[in-house]
Design a protein around this motif. Structure first.
Motif, mmCIF file in Angstrom:
data_model
loop_
_atom_site.group_PDB
_atom_site.id
_atom_site.type_symbol
_atom_site.label_atom_id
_atom_site.label_comp_id
_atom_site.label_asym_id
_atom_site.label_seq_id
_atom_site.Cartn_x
_atom_site.Cartn_y
_atom_site.Cartn_z
ATOM 1 N N SER A 1 0.821 -1.214 0.000
ATOM 2 C CA SER A 1 0.000 0.000 0.000
ATOM 3 C C SER A 1 0.851 1.259 0.000
ATOM 4 O O SER A 1 0.369 2.345 -0.333
ATOM 5 C CB SER A 1 -0.931 0.012 1.225
ATOM 6 O OG SER A 1 -0.183 -0.047 2.424
ATOM 7 N N MET A 2 2.141 1.135 0.344
ATOM 8 C CA MET A 2 3.039 2.290 0.370
ATOM 9 C C MET A 2 3.668 2.574 -0.995
ATOM 10 O O MET A 2 4.406 3.551 -1.144
ATOM 11 C CB MET A 2 4.153 2.052 1.396
ATOM 12 C CG MET A 2 3.660 1.851 2.814
ATOM 13 S SD MET A 2 4.965 1.271 3.949
ATOM 14 C CE MET A 2 6.038 2.713 3.994
ATOM 15 N N ILE A 3 3.376 1.758 -2.005
ATOM 16 C CA ILE A 3 4.020 1.904 -3.307
ATOM 17 C C ILE A 3 3.254 2.903 -4.162
ATOM 18 O O ILE A 3 2.043 2.760 -4.377
ATOM 19 C CB ILE A 3 4.098 0.547 -4.035
ATOM 20 C CG1 ILE A 3 4.834 -0.473 -3.176
ATOM 21 C CG2 ILE A 3 4.781 0.701 -5.381
ATOM 22 C CD1 ILE A 3 4.858 -1.863 -3.782
ATOM 23 N N ASP A 4 3.942 3.918 -4.669
ATOM 24 C CA ASP A 4 3.289 4.923 -5.509
ATOM 25 C C ASP A 4 3.227 4.450 -6.955
ATOM 26 O O ASP A 4 3.742 3.394 -7.325
ATOM 27 C CB ASP A 4 4.006 6.271 -5.399
ATOM 28 C CG ASP A 4 5.462 6.199 -5.840
ATOM 29 O OD1 ASP A 4 5.707 5.805 -6.995
ATOM 30 O OD2 ASP A 4 6.351 6.538 -5.045
ATOM 31 N N ASP B 1 -2.504 -3.633 3.143
ATOM 32 C CA ASP B 1 -3.762 -3.389 3.847
ATOM 33 C C ASP B 1 -4.501 -2.296 3.084
ATOM 34 O O ASP B 1 -4.078 -1.138 3.082
ATOM 35 C CB ASP B 1 -3.477 -2.963 5.286
ATOM 36 C CG ASP B 1 -4.756 -2.789 6.115
ATOM 37 O OD1 ASP B 1 -5.848 -2.788 5.533
ATOM 38 O OD2 ASP B 1 -4.647 -2.626 7.350
ATOM 39 N N LYS B 2 -5.573 -2.649 2.413
ATOM 40 C CA LYS B 2 -6.288 -1.694 1.568
ATOM 41 C C LYS B 2 -6.900 -0.546 2.358
ATOM 42 O O LYS B 2 -7.247 0.486 1.776
ATOM 43 C CB LYS B 2 -7.392 -2.410 0.778
ATOM 44 C CG LYS B 2 -8.473 -3.038 1.633
ATOM 45 C CD LYS B 2 -9.483 -3.803 0.797
ATOM 46 C CE LYS B 2 -10.516 -4.517 1.648
ATOM 47 N NZ LYS B 2 -11.301 -3.615 2.503
ATOM 48 N N ASP B 3 -7.013 -0.698 3.677
ATOM 49 C CA ASP B 3 -7.620 0.342 4.507
ATOM 50 C C ASP B 3 -6.595 1.305 5.094
ATOM 51 O O ASP B 3 -6.959 2.277 5.752
ATOM 52 C CB ASP B 3 -8.427 -0.300 5.639
ATOM 53 C CG ASP B 3 -9.569 -1.155 5.107
ATOM 54 O OD1 ASP B 3 -10.400 -0.616 4.360
ATOM 55 O OD2 ASP B 3 -9.605 -2.359 5.414
ATOM 56 N N GLN B 4 -5.302 1.031 4.876
ATOM 57 C CA GLN B 4 -4.253 1.905 5.391
ATOM 58 C C GLN B 4 -4.042 3.114 4.483
ATOM 59 O O GLN B 4 -4.589 3.210 3.393
ATOM 60 C CB GLN B 4 -2.932 1.142 5.484
ATOM 61 C CG GLN B 4 -2.702 0.482 6.822
ATOM 62 C CD GLN B 4 -1.273 -0.020 6.966
ATOM 63 O OE1 GLN B 4 -1.031 -0.919 7.746
ATOM 64 N NE2 GLN B 4 -0.333 0.537 6.244
ATOM 65 N N LEU B 5 -3.173 4.007 4.943
ATOM 66 C CA LEU B 5 -2.768 5.146 4.135
ATOM 67 C C LEU B 5 -2.163 4.680 2.822
ATOM 68 O O LEU B 5 -1.471 3.664 2.762
ATOM 69 C CB LEU B 5 -1.730 5.983 4.897
ATOM 70 C CG LEU B 5 -2.250 6.857 6.029
ATOM 71 C CD1 LEU B 5 -1.090 7.282 6.916
ATOM 72 C CD2 LEU B 5 -2.979 8.067 5.478
ATOM 73 N N ALA B 6 -2.415 5.454 1.777
ATOM 74 C CA ALA B 6 -1.808 5.170 0.480
ATOM 75 C C ALA B 6 -0.404 5.751 0.460
ATOM 76 O O ALA B 6 0.095 6.307 1.443
ATOM 77 C CB ALA B 6 -2.661 5.762 -0.639
ATOM 78 N N ALA B 7 0.253 5.633 -0.689
ATOM 79 C CA ALA B 7 1.626 6.103 -0.836
ATOM 80 C C ALA B 7 1.732 7.608 -0.619
ATOM 81 O O ALA B 7 0.757 8.347 -0.800
ATOM 82 C CB ALA B 7 2.144 5.749 -2.232
#
Length: 712
Positions: A304-307, A329-335
């Motif tokens: 989820s951290m990948i831009d 985790d699709k519910d976490q912060l995005a990149a």
């Protein structure tokens, strides 16, 4: 790289004098000048100026594009174009007439200088306006995904595979809390990976992603012990945690353990960063489509951290013959940078009738009790899956690819943290409030406790309505209490170092004996902030905590203007491959150098510690407080989360969820409840067109092609 979304004014808007805004304004002025040079009239130049400013600011805020209708009702449009806001057709005509914007469907999806200079702006068929570079990333990523998705299944799950699945995952049918049978989705994910070239696995903390990966790797490696495996993550910290989790598993056969790589690596290291001279020539990484990665199986954690840019580079470098497993985790912060690739890929799960049959067979599901709901339920009515399968149009391209892990093994039914996390994900503000216990006077008893908690507070969320411009002295001292165990471990470490005598005779075992308790104590608790700036942000709160803890420890922390002191925890914010230090690594300064000079210790995957001179470190910051963004990929026993005193655009549902789920045992929350409620009610929406690009790509491809054999 610093996290731009941590900065902003109280309202969450970018600061007027920020570099991001100045850059966007400069780009807009240049576009207007270029349009004028192409012979555009003054009204057209105004359209171009406004559109260029909007798309530049949008990408800085994490969007890939800006929908053209966002420009219809903005205040800025009203100021530029008195009277009625221009219709979409007028915007289109003006942008195309400028000579700087072209229909994306007619433009080549590439980023060479000729293309970028000719059409720096592109407009797709859905009226999304892009910077040409970002449209190219999106189109290239869709093409790479399309190739993976168009491959037919490799080998069906065999009887030997089913035996392995049950050995590592137990029963295929589990009993839910309400007594109903439900699929073992960990086993289903592994069964899917045995058959598919791309698997996207989403699950929150405690849902068993690591357990799934271990079993998945074991099944694949027992099937083929010669598989070349790579483990990677966006940051050094996430890669280290992944490696530690795998190393800790003692139930792996020795053949499987020997086949695993010695260490997980960052994505930059996996792809091979090239020198600046090569990057300036248009090539950023050693591995790309023409020189793919030399692996058969690639597992990427914290995806989820990948831009968008990194996702494009990664997918293009994955060989067609290789399997790619994306965990997140699709519910976490995005990149931090533009794009929400993992969120888009994992938003829906859908299985074809044939794959549902295969997975149920792999799970050895009882044929007389097929699932009645969910993605493995039987086809109903007109042949469409039930509503839980999500939007058919969105998920068709990713059919037989996405698995969600929703059963939590960390938080029980009565877990306050579990209930709060579930309520936040669902946007249920009232339920979230019920999961929190209101603290008295802003001072949280037990925040610094290291003893085993009583059954009544083994898992709790404490909430303080401290809504001042900055935290009250009582709240500040309560936060400092969280580091009590750390101060005690530090004092003992300093005393031990003095007893060791001559630093020249100190061995690696001595360093480990001194450092391990200090690192363990520091890793128990962390203060997390929503922002870097502001009076409730990392910069001020970190300085305040340093001062309070210094007084308690009897040390002049940072005395004389010096930043370094014994016990200073630092967070590395920039990769430095030559030193083997990476963004997200935590180090602690200890007097282990000659004559008691400071050396910064960093833990290594093998349980040892490396020592560095403070002057040699790459960019870093003191880590008593850190942003929620920086905490991604980390876990702590206890977390104190400090939010601004007013509602802000910086705050979102995903931010609050990410902060809360960093804690294993206890959460302390400092903010007025209306600020928390406002954030929970505001899910992040990132504009992009990856789904449409993927549909366009798949529409031009044959239904399926055989998966190429694994090279040897």
């Amino acid at each position: 790289m610093s996290d731009r979304r941590d900065r902003g004014d109280v309202a969450g808007a970018p600061l007027a004098d920020s570099g991001v805004v100045r850059l966007a304004q400069g780009f807009a002025r240049r576009m207007a000048l270029l349009a004028r040079g192409h012979g555009a009239d003054e009204p057209t130049c105004r359209y171009v100026w406004r559109a260029a400013l909007a798309v530049s600011l949008a990408t800085a805020e994490g969007h890939v594009c800006v929908p053209l209708d966002n420009l219809l009702d903005g205040q800025a449009s009203g100021e530029l174009f008195p009277g009625d806001a221009p219709a979409l057709s007028v915007w289109r005509e003006a942008l195309f007439a400028s000579g700087l914007c072209a229909p994306a469907s007619l433009a080549l999806a590439r980023t060479d200088d000729v293309q970028a200079d000719a059409f720096p702006l592109l407009l797709d068929d859905h009226d999304r306006l892009y910077l040409a570079r970002y449209y190219s990333y999106e189109a290239r990523l869709a093409t790479a995904l399309g190739r993976k998705l168009s491959l037919t299944e490799r080998t069906p799950v065999t009887a030997a595979d089913r035996a392995r699945l049950h050995r590592y995952f137990g029963e295929g049918a589990l009993v839910s809390s309400d007594g109903q049978q439900e699929p073992n989705w960990q086993m289903a994910a592994a069964a899917l990976a045995l058959q598919r070239s791309l698997v996207v696995l989403s699950g929150g903390p405690g849902t068993g992603k690591t357990t799934t990966v271990v079993g998945l790797l074991a099944c694949l490696l027992e099937r083929d012990a010669n598989l070349r495996v790579a483990l990677a993550a966006p940051t050094g910290k996430a890669a280290q945690r992944m490696q530690e989790a795998l190393t800790a598993r003692r139930d792996l056969p020795e053949t499987v353990r020997r086949a695993l790589p010695e260490a997980a690596v960052t994505l930059h290291r996996l792809l091979g960063v090239l020198p600046e001279s090569a990057e300036q020539a248009g090539r950023r990484f050693r591995h790309h489509a023409a020189n793919p990665l030399p692996y058969d199986l690639i597992v990427v954690d914290e995806a989820s951290m990948i831009d968008l840019s990194m996702a494009t580079q990664l997918l293009e470098a994955v060989p067609e013959s290789a399997r790619l497993i994306l965990l997140g985790d699709k519910d976490q912060l995005a990149a931090v940078e533009a794009g929400a690739v993992f969120g888009e890929l994992s938003a829906h799960r859908r299985f074809s009738p044939d794959m549902r049959r295969r997975l149920l067979s792999a799970l050895e599901w009882p044929v007389d009790a097929l699932p009645r709901s969910g993605p493995l339920a039987a086809v109903v009515g007109n042949g469409a899956p039930d509503a839980a399968a999500g939007s058919a149009r969105v998920s068709q391209g990713l059919e037989d690819t996405v698995v969600w892990l929703e059963r939590t093994y960390r938080f029980g039914e009565n877990s306050a943290i579990g209930r709060l996390a579930t309520a936040i994900k669902s946007g249920k503000v009232i339920e979230a409030r019920k999961a929190c216990t209101l603290a008295d006077d802003g001072a949280f008893a037990g925040i610094g406790s290291t003893s085993a908690p009583a059954a009544s507070d083994a898992d709790r969320v404490m909430f303080s309505e401290d809504g001042g411009v900055q935290l009250s002295p009582a709240s500040l001292h309560a936060l400092a209490d969280g580091y009590s165990a750390y101060l005690a471990a530090l004092a003992e470490a300093v005393a031990t170092i003095e007893q060791l005598g001559d630093p020249a005779t100190v061995t690696a075992a001595d360093v480990a004996m001194v450092a391990q308790p200090v690192f363990a104590a520091f890793g128990q608790f962390r203060v997390l902030c929503a922002t870097r700036g502001g009076r409730r942000g990392v910069e001020l709160l970190g300085a305040q905590l340093t001062a309070v803890l210094g007084r308690r420890a009897g040390m002049a922390l940072g005395a004389g203007g010096g930043a370094w002191f014994a016990g200073r925890p630092v967070l590395v914010t920039q990769n430095e491959y030559a030193l083997n230090l990476f963004n997200g690594d935590i180090g602690i300064a200890l007097p282990l150098g000659p004559s008691g000079t400071l050396r910064v210790a960093f833990a290594t995957p093998d349980g040892g510690y490396r020592l560095y001179s403070p002057a040699s470190l790459p960019a870093h910051e003191t880590a008593f407080a850190m942003t929620i963004h920086k905490s991604q990929g980390s876990e702590f026993e206890r977390v104190a989360m400090v939010l601004p005193e007013q509602a802000s655009r910086v705050l979102s549902r995903e931010l609050i969820y990410t902060g809360v789920t960093r804690a294993r045992r206890q959460v302390w929350l400092y903010a007025p409840w209306q600020v928390v409620a406002s954030a929970i009610a505001r899910p992040t929406q990132r504009d992009g067109g990856l789904t449409d690009r993927l549909m366009e790509v798949l529409a031009t491809m044959p239904p399926s092609v055989p998966a190429p054999p694994l090279p040897r």
